[in-house]
Design a protein around this motif. Structure first.
Motif, mmCIF file in Angstrom:
data_model
loop_
_atom_site.group_PDB
_atom_site.id
_atom_site.type_symbol
_atom_site.label_atom_id
_atom_site.label_comp_id
_atom_site.label_asym_id
_atom_site.label_seq_id
_atom_site.Cartn_x
_atom_site.Cartn_y
_atom_site.Cartn_z
ATOM 1 N N GLU A 22 0.053 90.835 -81.424
ATOM 2 C CA GLU A 22 -0.067 89.721 -82.354
ATOM 3 C C GLU A 22 -0.227 88.387 -81.642
ATOM 4 O O GLU A 22 -1.081 87.579 -81.989
ATOM 5 C CB GLU A 22 1.158 89.676 -83.266
ATOM 6 N N THR A 320 6.852 94.344 -93.186
ATOM 7 C CA THR A 320 7.917 93.564 -92.568
ATOM 8 C C THR A 320 7.272 92.712 -91.479
ATOM 9 O O THR A 320 6.061 92.754 -91.277
ATOM 10 C CB THR A 320 9.002 94.462 -91.946
ATOM 11 N N SER A 321 8.083 91.957 -90.749
ATOM 12 C CA SER A 321 7.550 91.137 -89.663
ATOM 13 C C SER A 321 7.031 91.987 -88.512
ATOM 14 O O SER A 321 6.292 91.498 -87.655
ATOM 15 C CB SER A 321 8.621 90.179 -89.150
ATOM 16 N N ARG A 322 7.373 93.284 -88.494
ATOM 17 C CA ARG A 322 6.973 94.157 -87.388
ATOM 18 C C ARG A 322 6.082 95.325 -87.804
ATOM 19 O O ARG A 322 5.411 95.907 -86.963
ATOM 20 C CB ARG A 322 8.214 94.719 -86.685
ATOM 21 N N ILE A 323 6.068 95.699 -89.078
ATOM 22 C CA ILE A 323 5.337 96.891 -89.518
ATOM 23 C C ILE A 323 4.232 96.489 -90.487
ATOM 24 O O ILE A 323 4.467 95.773 -91.466
ATOM 25 C CB ILE A 323 6.283 97.910 -90.183
ATOM 26 N N TRP A 358 3.262 99.141 -85.436
ATOM 27 C CA TRP A 358 4.652 98.745 -85.256
ATOM 28 C C TRP A 358 4.732 97.792 -84.075
ATOM 29 O O TRP A 358 4.450 98.165 -82.938
ATOM 30 C CB TRP A 358 5.521 99.980 -85.010
ATOM 31 N N GLN A 359 5.097 96.543 -84.362
ATOM 32 C CA GLN A 359 5.214 95.515 -83.332
ATOM 33 C C GLN A 359 6.575 95.660 -82.660
ATOM 34 O O GLN A 359 7.593 95.139 -83.129
ATOM 35 C CB GLN A 359 5.071 94.125 -83.964
ATOM 36 N N LEU A 360 6.597 96.384 -81.519
ATOM 37 C CA LEU A 360 7.868 96.596 -80.818
ATOM 38 C C LEU A 360 8.401 95.292 -80.252
ATOM 39 O O LEU A 360 9.584 94.971 -80.386
ATOM 40 C CB LEU A 360 7.662 97.588 -79.669
ATOM 41 N N ARG A 361 7.542 94.557 -79.583
ATOM 42 C CA ARG A 361 7.865 93.268 -78.986
ATOM 43 C C ARG A 361 6.673 92.349 -79.215
ATOM 44 O O ARG A 361 5.629 92.772 -79.693
ATOM 45 C CB ARG A 361 8.131 93.411 -77.474
ATOM 46 N N ARG A 362 6.819 91.084 -78.857
ATOM 47 C CA ARG A 362 5.679 90.173 -78.970
ATOM 48 C C ARG A 362 4.492 90.686 -78.169
ATOM 49 O O ARG A 362 3.340 90.509 -78.545
ATOM 50 C CB ARG A 362 6.093 88.793 -78.436
ATOM 51 N N THR A 365 2.591 96.745 -78.948
ATOM 52 C CA THR A 365 2.383 97.307 -80.284
ATOM 53 C C THR A 365 2.077 98.791 -80.168
ATOM 54 O O THR A 365 1.289 99.208 -79.310
ATOM 55 C CB THR A 365 1.217 96.594 -80.992
#
Length: 402
Positions: A22, A320-323, A358-362, A365
């Protein structure tokens, strides 16, 4: 930048898209920002050669490994931006190793705001690529045909973005030169060019009427009389009516001039429509449809071509902010015609894809995607061989930045 513009940028990838970081970090080299990315995809392809005919290539399946790497170099001065991206992709098939290939390319982009009424965009590209899913010589040589591609595009805009009158002039160039092996070219060298212009008239806030004239030329440099010109005369609307919706709609006549001697100019009604809708900040729906001639001969040796309609709809939603998920569908209905316009085959293609990210970290992904294609052909004339197939691709994806 509006929320809608950001949404379109995040959703701007096709049915075979992989996960995307992202907010990748960059390295500062003075005035230049360097952004490196790396990706690894592992999956399964149940029809590597996209073949439905019983000739030894039908339904050849394989586990697939795909490694990607890229680096973007970007500088900005006021409203002007200058960027160059080098990218490489290596794809390997465990069960069909002859189909392995490596692509590498360099792209450059310039956006120049000359003043409040004049602006210029230039895109250039060069690289070494392969026709994935094709073979050099059927079952004799399963290698993917290799070619060098050179591209260029220029758009010059005159008039303020909010002015009552403004115009855009544009031109494009795409050349593919195929590698020669055993004294034979691995594909048909081709060159396409495009020239045109669009005039806009703002008759309502955020809404323009438009008139567009453009010509696309296809030339197969190694095959006589295989190419043609497509000239389009279109009128329509261009709008950015709200913070949630933007789009365009064009309707008009298209004419095709063949290089084959004695073939008259033919024409029919065509269109181009595109709509983007952002019902929520984290949800984007896009729809596009076009009716046009295909800008490639179906078989250059006998100067056949395609004419038809394609429609694509996609929905990307952040739960969500990550999915986030995406659902995409493309439908193509076209007719393969002889050089003089006679119907030879009818073709429909259904292309459906879904994916989750799925955004694991900045900087990292993970994702999973499934894409299925069903291509169906029916002969409309004697001697024509239908060439339909089905294909499913499943991929686990990972992308990382700094």
């Amino acid at each position: 930048m509006s929320q809608l513009t950001i949404g379109i940028a995040l959703a701007g990838y096709g049915l075979s898209a992989v996960a995307a970081v992202e907010e990748p970090a960059h390295i500062d080299w003075g005035v230049v920002e360097v952004t490196p990315l790396a990706g690894l995809n592992i999956g399964y392809d149940d029809n590597v050669f996209r073949n439905g005919v019983t000739d030894g290539l039908k339904d050849k399946s394989s586990t697939v490994y795909e490694l990607k790497a890229s680096a973007e170099f970007k500088a900005q001065q006021g409203l002007n931006t200058y960027a160059a991206t080098v990218a490489a992709k290596n794809k390997r098939f465990t069960s069909e190793q002859d189909a392995d290939f490596t692509n590498i390319g360099l792209d450059a982009n310039v956006h120049q705001e000359l003043n409040s009424r004049n602006r210029l965009d230039v895109d250039l590209g060069i690289g070494n690529y392969h026709d994935e899913g094709s073979t050099v010589r059927g079952t004799i040589d399963l290698s993917a045909p290799e070619y060098t591609r050179t591209t260029g595009r220029l758009v010059y805009g005159f008039g303020g973005k909010e002015a009552m009158f403004r115009t855009e002039l544009f031109g494009g160039y795409n050349k593919q030169d195929y590698k020669t092996s055993n004294g034979l070219a691995e594909g048909n060298d081709r060159k396409t060019t495009e020239l045109g212009g669009t005039a806009f008239y703002r008759f309502m806030p955020k809404t323009d009427g438009l008139v567009e004239i453009k010509q696309c030329n296809l030339d197969y440099t190694g095959v006589n009389n295989a190419g043609y010109d497509i000239t389009s005369y279109l009128v329509g609307l261009n709008w950015d009516a709200t913070a949630k919706s933007t789009g365009y709609a064009k309707l008009g006549r298209r004419y095709r001039d063949s290089q084959v001697s004695g073939v008259d100019t033919e024409g029919y009604t065509g269109w181009e429509v595109g709509v983007s809708y952002l019902p929520l900040e984290h949800s984007l729906i896009q729809l596009s449809t076009a009716r046009d001639y295909g800008l490639e001969s179906d078989n250059p040796q006998d100067a056949t071509f395609t004419q038809g309609t394609s429609t694509e709809v996609s929905w990307k939603h952040g739960w969500t902010s990550r999915i986030s998920t995406r659902v995409e569908y493309r439908y193509t209905d076209e007719e393969v015609q002889s050089a003089n316009g006679g119907a030879l085959k009818d073709r429909t293609v259904n292309d459906f894809g879904v994916g989750v990210e799925w955004q694991l970290r900045r900087y990292a992904t993970l994702g999973f995607s499934w894409n299925t294609i069903d291509r169906d052909e029916k002969a409309l004339a004697a001697g024509q061989t239908p060439d339909g197939y089905s294909r499913n691709v499943y991929m686990l994806t990972a992308e990382m930045s700094l």
